[in-house]
Design an enzyme around this catalytic site. Structure first.
Site, mmCIF file in Angstrom:
data_model
loop_
_atom_site.group_PDB
_atom_site.id
_atom_site.type_symbol
_atom_site.label_atom_id
_atom_site.label_comp_id
_atom_site.label_asym_id
_atom_site.label_seq_id
_atom_site.Cartn_x
_atom_site.Cartn_y
_atom_site.Cartn_z
ATOM 1 N N THR A 1 -0.603 6.305 25.829
ATOM 2 C CA THR A 1 0.052 7.572 26.133
ATOM 3 C C THR A 1 0.203 8.232 24.783
ATOM 4 O O THR A 1 1.248 8.137 24.146
ATOM 5 C CB THR A 1 1.423 7.350 26.802
ATOM 6 O OG1 THR A 1 2.119 6.322 26.127
ATOM 7 C CG2 THR A 1 1.263 6.993 28.243
ATOM 8 N N GLY A 2 -0.894 8.833 24.290
ATOM 9 C CA GLY A 2 -0.933 9.525 22.985
ATOM 10 C C GLY A 2 0.358 10.249 22.774
ATOM 11 O O GLY A 2 1.135 9.885 21.911
ATOM 12 N N THR A 3 0.600 11.252 23.511
ATOM 13 C CA THR A 3 1.941 11.757 23.838
ATOM 14 C C THR A 3 2.720 12.636 22.912
ATOM 15 O O THR A 3 2.655 12.546 21.685
ATOM 16 C CB THR A 3 2.879 10.556 24.125
ATOM 17 O OG1 THR A 3 2.332 9.813 25.169
ATOM 18 C CG2 THR A 3 4.264 10.984 24.509
ATOM 19 N N THR A 4 3.514 13.471 23.626
ATOM 20 C CA THR A 4 4.669 14.079 22.973
ATOM 21 C C THR A 4 5.853 13.854 23.887
ATOM 22 O O THR A 4 5.779 14.132 25.080
ATOM 23 C CB THR A 4 4.475 15.597 22.822
ATOM 24 O OG1 THR A 4 3.230 15.839 22.225
ATOM 25 C CG2 THR A 4 5.588 16.199 21.997
ATOM 26 N N GLY B 1 2.256 13.636 19.144
ATOM 27 C CA GLY B 1 2.461 15.077 19.039
ATOM 28 C C GLY B 1 3.731 15.456 18.309
ATOM 29 O O GLY B 1 3.897 16.597 17.884
#
Lengths: 243, 252
Positions: free
Chosen positions: A41-44, A173
């Site tokens: 979940t690369g994510t921000t 992010g």
């Protein structure tokens, strides 16, 4: 229609020319990244406290290398009726940890006859993340409401430390948000201001981080429970260059 | 009401035909032979008092040994009646559970939870022939943020109840009668310290029992657990002795 057929033929021809051949000797190095990379979940993610509760938010992109495995992921996961966590890092690791915490807190509620505090939830997350730090890749924000201390946000980053913060950000992010948060956060914001703040933050990060994208998911937790929102397409806040 | 075990009392894993577990009853008798302990819940805290028998005239009272008052956790105290070495095991267990809870949950263990865990542990020792029950009544006390001062007592059978005032040991009946006369919930600990001392003196039988030392400690709102300071203890002790003398001289 003729053109369309032509393009599709060309596409097939090119894909056959440039795709690595899957052969008996295929190994990690010859396979494309979306077949070998772990689901991330690369994510921000972001969370903020206000008087009476918390607002949390996340993007909805799950990647396996450069392939978007899920573009509508829900990274805001319930651990009790009044406590949620925002997950970043390995999707598998964070789901497993969140499930275990949910189990612990359920047990706690049975034994105590009362809702666990946000601090207890965060402590449980911390113990799992710290004791298994060598095997896990999990950056978690724990946020919720309890009757003793109202809205609280705790951050439990990679090594397994924990600390309470009035506003917290996480995920790949979040690098692009430190300036925004430092410039725009003021203590004493009301619920609606907080919702805007978090929505803006997630949107800004999505615009700059390739591993974040999709929709903006928000949740507001107060003594009355959880209220969830999804901002899609045009509803996502726009900034300069978003033409 | 005692009955002879005759064959059904050899281990805790046996019931008698009339539904008793004799080993547990015998454990309760062990508690009844011990010096009296008293716990009083006041408006701002809990007072724990112990009638500690002095085994020998050579016993040095300055050096605190074989105490029956213990600090379990920050703001949680305990007093014990019964076989002292069994008591030490239970105190150790309570301390471990409380510390473990704090490590896992990040907050102090609620007294109700700790009392239930100690009770489960005591109960577990009434199920098997390989171990014997604890010959201990342990009183746990604390002041909690939302609910105020609390007292729980665990008995050798593993039952646990909450109390506003309780006693255990030799003269628990006498002590209970005295406790019932007090208006506990309206009285601050400053006062209860003197009453607790008085009750211990009333319970002590000069003729039958050995000499004793009065031990007291308290948990108070904002102050945590402390042994009662020497001068407060002395004052309470003399108040207790005096009150006893007064009642003695009243009877004609």
């Amino acid at each position: 229609r003729v053109h369309g057929d032509c393009y599709s033929n060309m596409a097939t021809m090119t894909s056959k020319m440039f795709l690595p051949a899957i052969s008996a000797e295929a190994n990690e190095f010859s396979k494309p990244d979306w077949l070998t990379e772990e689901l991330s979940t690369g994510t921000t993610i972001a969370a903020i406290e206000f008087d009476g509760g918390v607002v949390i938010g996340a993007d909805s992109r799950t990647t396996s290398g450069s392939y978007i495995a899920n573009r509508v992921t829900d990274k805001l996961t319930k651990v009790t009726d009044y406590i949620y966590c925002c997950r970043s890092g390995s999707a598998a690791d964070t789901q497993a940890v969140a499930d275990i915490v949910n189990y612990h807190l359920n047990f706690y509620k049975m034994e105590h006859g009362d809702e666990p505090s946000v601090r207890t939830a965060a402590s449980t997350f911390r113990n799992l993340c710290y004791n298994n730090r060598d095997s896990l890749s999990a950056g978690i924000l724990v946020a919720g409401w309890d009757k003793r201390n109202g809205g609280q946000v705790y951050t439990v980053p990679l090594g397994g430390m924990w600390t309470r913060m009035p506003v917290a950000i996480g995920g790949s992010g979040s690098s692009y948000l430190y300036g925004y948060v430092d410039a725009n956060y003021k203590p004493g914001m009301k619920k609606d201001e907080c919702l805007k703040f978090i929505a803006n933050a997630i949107s800004l990060a999505i615009n700059r981080d390739g591993s974040s994208g999709g929709v903006v998911r928000l949740a507001c937790i107060t003594k009355d429970g959880v209220e969830r929102f999804v901002l899609t397409g045009d509803q996502i806040p726009k900034f300069y260059e978003d033409s | 009401m005692s009955s002879i075990g005759s064959g059904y009392d050899l281990s805790a894993s046996q019931f008698s035909p009339d539904g008793k577990v004799f080993q547990v009853e015998y454990a309760q008798k062990a508690v009844e032979n011990s010096g009296t302990i008293v716990a009083l819940r006041g408006s701002d805290g809990v007072v724990l008092a112990v009638e500690k028998f002095i085994q020998s005239k050579l016993h040095e009272t300055e050096v605190q040994s074989m105490t029956r008052l213990f600090h379990i956790e920050e703001g949680i105290g305990a007093s014990v009646a019964g076989l002292l070495t069994d008591c030490l095991m239970l105190v150790e267990y309570a301390r471990d559970e409380a510390a473990d809870y704090r490590e896992s949950n990040g907050v102090r263990v609620p007294l109700k939870v700790l009392a239930n865990r100690v009770a489960d542990y005591v109960h577990a020792h009434t199920l098997y022939s390989a171990v014997r029950p604890f010959g201990v009544n342990i009183i746990l006390a604390a002041v909690e943020a939302d609910v105020g001062p609390q007292i729980y007592m665990v008995e050798p059978s593993g039952v646990v109840y909450g109390y506003s005032g309780v006693a255990a040991g030799k003269a628990k009946q006498t002590a209970h009668t005295e406790i019932e006369k007090l208006a506990l919930s309206r009285t601050p600990c400053e006062e209860l310290v003197k009453e607790a001392a008085r009750i211990i003196h009333v319970c002590h039988d000069e003729t039958k029992d050995k000499a004793f030392e009065l031990e007291m400690s308290w948990v108070r709102e904002g102050m945590g657990y402390e042994r009662v300071a020497r001068d407060t203890l002395m004052k309470a002790d003399s108040y207790g002795k005096k009150a006893l003398d007064d009642t003695d001289s009243d009877s004609d």
